[in-house]
Scaffold this active site. Structure first.
Site, PDB file in Angstrom:
ATOM      1  N   GLU A   1      -0.066 -11.304 -11.203  1.00 47.85           N
ATOM      2  CA  GLU A   1       0.089 -13.173 -11.063  1.00 47.85           C
ATOM      3  C   GLU A   1      -1.785 -12.999 -10.921  1.00 47.85           C
ATOM      4  O   GLU A   1      -1.451 -14.301 -11.018  1.00 47.85           O
ATOM      5  CB  GLU A   1       0.519 -13.051  -9.557  1.00 47.85           C
TER       6      GLU A   1
ATOM      7  N   GLU B   1       9.304  -8.414  -8.905  1.00 49.47           N
ATOM      8  CA  GLU B   1       9.831  -8.847  -7.551  1.00 49.47           C
ATOM      9  C   GLU B   1      10.925  -9.011  -7.278  1.00 49.47           C
ATOM     10  O   GLU B   1      12.208  -8.332  -6.570  1.00 49.47           O
ATOM     11  CB  GLU B   1       9.472 -10.100  -7.519  1.00 49.47           C
TER      12      GLU B   1
ATOM     13  N   ALA C   1       1.654  -7.842  -4.373  1.00 56.53           N
ATOM     14  CA  ALA C   1       1.228  -7.523  -2.312  1.00 56.53           C
ATOM     15  C   ALA C   1       1.941  -6.592  -2.015  1.00 56.53           C
ATOM     16  O   ALA C   1       2.935  -5.580  -2.215  1.00 56.53           O
ATOM     17  CB  ALA C   1       2.062  -8.912  -2.106  1.00 56.53           C
TER      18      ALA C   1
ATOM     19  N   GLY D   1       2.693  -9.012  -8.024  1.00 56.39           N
ATOM     20  CA  GLY D   1       0.802 -10.681  -7.255  1.00 56.39           C
ATOM     21  C   GLY D   1       0.321  -9.620  -8.324  1.00 56.39           C
ATOM     22  O   GLY D   1      -1.400 -10.461  -8.749  1.00 56.39           O
TER      23      GLY D   1
HETATM   24  C1  HXC Z   1       2.731  -1.317  -0.861  1.00 54.31           C
HETATM   25  C2  HXC Z   1       2.645   0.521  -2.586  1.00 54.31           C
HETATM   26  C3  HXC Z   1       2.660  -0.908  -3.614  1.00 54.31           C
HETATM   27  C4  HXC Z   1       2.983  -2.253  -2.934  1.00 54.31           C
HETATM   28  C5  HXC Z   1       2.041   1.234  -4.548  1.00 54.31           C
HETATM   29  N1  HXC Z   1       2.256   1.671  -3.277  1.00 54.31           N
HETATM   30  N2  HXC Z   1       3.236  -0.113  -4.553  1.00 54.31           N
HETATM   31  N3  HXC Z   1       1.826  -0.253  -1.437  1.00 54.31           N
HETATM   32  N4  HXC Z   1       2.574  -1.991  -1.479  1.00 54.31           N
HETATM   33  N5  HXC Z   1       2.909  -2.757  -3.906  1.00 54.31           N
HETATM   34  C6  HXC Z   1       1.991   2.477  -2.390  1.00 54.31           C
HETATM   35  C7  HXC Z   1       3.089   3.609  -2.514  1.00 54.31           C
HETATM   36  O1  HXC Z   1       4.008   3.360  -1.438  1.00 54.31           O
HETATM   37  C8  HXC Z   1       1.975   4.557  -2.884  1.00 54.31           C
HETATM   38  O2  HXC Z   1       1.770   5.188  -1.170  1.00 54.31           O
HETATM   39  C9  HXC Z   1       0.811   4.900  -3.260  1.00 54.31           C
HETATM   40  O3  HXC Z   1       0.787   3.454  -3.224  1.00 54.31           O
HETATM   41  C10 HXC Z   1       0.792   5.380  -4.366  1.00 54.31           C
HETATM   42  O4  HXC Z   1       1.782   4.607  -5.481  1.00 54.31           O
HETATM   43  P1  HXC Z   1       3.592   5.720  -5.768  1.00 54.31           P
HETATM   44  O5  HXC Z   1       4.348   4.905  -6.018  1.00 54.31           O
HETATM   45  O6  HXC Z   1       3.676   6.705  -5.239  1.00 54.31           O
HETATM   46  O7  HXC Z   1       3.199   5.669  -7.602  1.00 54.31           O
HETATM   47  P2  HXC Z   1       4.142   6.068  -8.675  1.00 54.31           P
HETATM   48  O8  HXC Z   1       4.588   7.330  -8.249  1.00 54.31           O
HETATM   49  O9  HXC Z   1       2.778   6.685  -9.630  1.00 54.31           O
HETATM   50  O10 HXC Z   1       4.052   4.386  -9.370  1.00 54.31           O
HETATM   51  C11 HXC Z   1       3.397   3.716  -9.091  1.00 54.31           C
HETATM   52  C12 HXC Z   1       4.474   2.234  -9.011  1.00 54.31           C
HETATM   53  C13 HXC Z   1       5.142   1.650  -7.498  1.00 54.31           C
HETATM   54  C14 HXC Z   1       5.525   2.080 -10.079  1.00 54.31           C
HETATM   55  C15 HXC Z   1       3.636   1.005  -9.687  1.00 54.31           C
HETATM   56  O11 HXC Z   1       3.722   2.372  -6.578  1.00 54.31           O
HETATM   57  C16 HXC Z   1       5.417   0.657  -7.229  1.00 54.31           C
HETATM   58  O12 HXC Z   1       6.670   0.411  -8.364  1.00 54.31           O
HETATM   59  N6  HXC Z   1       5.065   0.286  -6.895  1.00 54.31           N
HETATM   60  C17 HXC Z   1       6.066  -1.430  -5.927  1.00 54.31           C
HETATM   61  C18 HXC Z   1       5.043  -2.636  -7.720  1.00 54.31           C
HETATM   62  C19 HXC Z   1       6.001  -3.542  -7.083  1.00 54.31           C
HETATM   63  O13 HXC Z   1       7.290  -3.591  -6.638  1.00 54.31           O
HETATM   64  N7  HXC Z   1       5.527  -5.207  -6.770  1.00 54.31           N
HETATM   65  C20 HXC Z   1       5.491  -6.258  -6.491  1.00 54.31           C
HETATM   66  C21 HXC Z   1       5.484  -6.198  -4.681  1.00 54.31           C
HETATM   67  S1  HXC Z   1       5.715  -7.810  -4.504  1.00 54.31           S
HETATM   68  P3  HXC Z   1       2.070   6.339  -0.124  1.00 54.31           P
HETATM   69  O14 HXC Z   1       1.698   6.579   1.358  1.00 54.31           O
HETATM   70  O15 HXC Z   1       3.671   6.466  -0.435  1.00 54.31           O
HETATM   71  O16 HXC Z   1       1.385   7.399  -1.066  1.00 54.31           O
HETATM   72  C22 HXC Z   1       4.943  -8.729  -5.207  1.00 54.31           C
HETATM   73  C23 HXC Z   1       4.982 -10.589  -4.682  1.00 54.31           C
HETATM   74  C24 HXC Z   1       4.362 -11.080  -4.670  1.00 54.31           C
HETATM   75  O17 HXC Z   1       3.743  -8.303  -5.930  1.00 54.31           O
HETATM   76  C25 HXC Z   1       3.738 -12.568  -3.979  1.00 54.31           C
HETATM   77  C26 HXC Z   1       2.600 -12.929  -4.373  1.00 54.31           C
HETATM   78  C27 HXC Z   1       2.866 -14.495  -3.502  1.00 54.31           C
END
Ligand code: HXC
Length: 260
Positions: A114, A134, A68, A111
């Site tokens: 999921e 998360e 998400a 997400g």
């Molecule tokens: C918003 C995101 C994002 C996310 C990545 N980006 N994941 N933006 N929401 N979930 C963006 C980064 O901010 C960055 O933007 C660009 O994508 C590239 O990501 P990087 O982090 O620079 O890439 P990298 O170093 O290769 O790392 C990849 C990654 C990391 C390991 C996937 O991006 C990461 O940890 N992302 C978050 C993963 C996460 O926690 N997902 C769960 C979300 S909570 P900029 O603008 O900085 O270049 C969830 C709840 C669901 O999903 C509930 C449903 C009801």
């Protein structure tokens, strides 16, 4: 239609596969509201299209979806997410009649994992990474990560993933039963389309009944599930496609299913 965050097109030799590609590369396909709304619209189109028998959902080679949209969630408050039932519309994917195959390369996190699990079959590229991170954000999986994952891979593995945020590789995911097959990165979408074409070649009404009956296994007791299955089996005898399938076998020819 034309979309901002996804691409949608018909694929397969007979154009009977609906392909939805998440296309927000700068954010690794982070699932913001607009993107999920577009997925819902494309899904509705393919559900209505009689020529489509199966749907494939994919992302890019780098990311299926990194979860998400964290930046969109950052400033939200409890009362708002509660009142608006935040992200509840994601489950439209689980209400599709037609089977959906997730073709997953790269990150399938939060997400993203999921959404893949809302699909009926998951194919993974060798670089796929599944995870529920998360906990690192101070929240919990909210779209099936504690429920569908546990049903797919069992308590110990699911608990470990949810509590540690450790990712699971494609190979581990196949071994654990989360995905059905692993392919080279550049082959996974083609293989998903091939499987979708095969599914599309069968009677759509029978395909729909198969899907509904397998899904019932998640909801019903064995006794109720077996009863439900038996009644749907009986119901196939009310279709021309069942008659056509068995007649074609007896006449040693290919069946011509017409969904009636
Ligand atoms: C918003 C995101 C994002 C996310 C990545 N980006 N994941 N933006 N929401 N979930 C963006 C980064 O901010 C960055 O933007 C660009 O994508 C590239 O990501 P990087 O982090 O620079 O890439 P990298 O170093 O290769 O790392 C990849 C990654 C990391 C390991 C996937 O991006 C990461 O940890 N992302 C978050 C993963 C996460 O926690 N997902 C769960 C979300 S909570 P900029 O603008 O900085 O270049 C969830 C709840 C669901 O999903 C509930 C449903 C009801």
């Amino acid at each position: 239609g034309t979309y901002e965050f996804i691409k949608a097109e018909k694929r397969g030799e007979k154009g009977n596969v609906g392909l939805i590609q998440l296309n927000r590369p700068k954010a690794l396909n982070a699932l913001n509201d607009g993107l999920m709304k577009e997925v819902g619209e494309a899904l509705t189109q393919f559900e209505k299209d009689d020529s489509v028998g199966c749907i494939v959902l994919t992302g890019s080679e780098r990311a299926f979806a990194a979860g998400a949209d964290i930046k969109q969630m950052q400033s939200q408050e409890f009362a708002g997410v509660w009142r608006g039932n935040f992200l509840s519309h994601w489950d439209q994917l689980t209400r599709a009649n037609k089977p959906i195959i997730a073709a997953v390369n790269g990150f399938a996190l939060g997400g993203g994992c999921e959404v893949a699990m809302m699909c009926d079959i998951i194919y993974a590229g060798e670089n796929a990474q599944f995870g529920q991170p998360e906990i690192t954000l101070g929240t919990i999986p909210g779209a099936g990560g504690t429920q569908r994952l546990t049903k797919a891979i069992g308590k110990s593995k699911a608990m470990e993933m949810v509590l540690t945020a450790n990712r699971m590789s494609a190979q581990e995911a196949e071994k654990a039963g989360l995905v059905s097959k692993v392919f080279p990165v550049d082959k996974v979408v083609d293989e998903a389309i091939k499987t979708a074409e095969k599914i599309s070649s069968f009677s759509k009404i029978t395909v729909g009944m198969c899907k509904e009956s397998v899904n019932a296994a998640y909801e019903l007791s064995l006794k109720e599930g077996l009863h439900f299955e038996k009644r749907l089996f009986h119901a196939t005898f009310a279709t021309n496609d069942r008659k056509e399938g068995m007649t074609a076998f007896s006449e040693k020819r290919a069946p011509n299913f017409t969904d009636s």
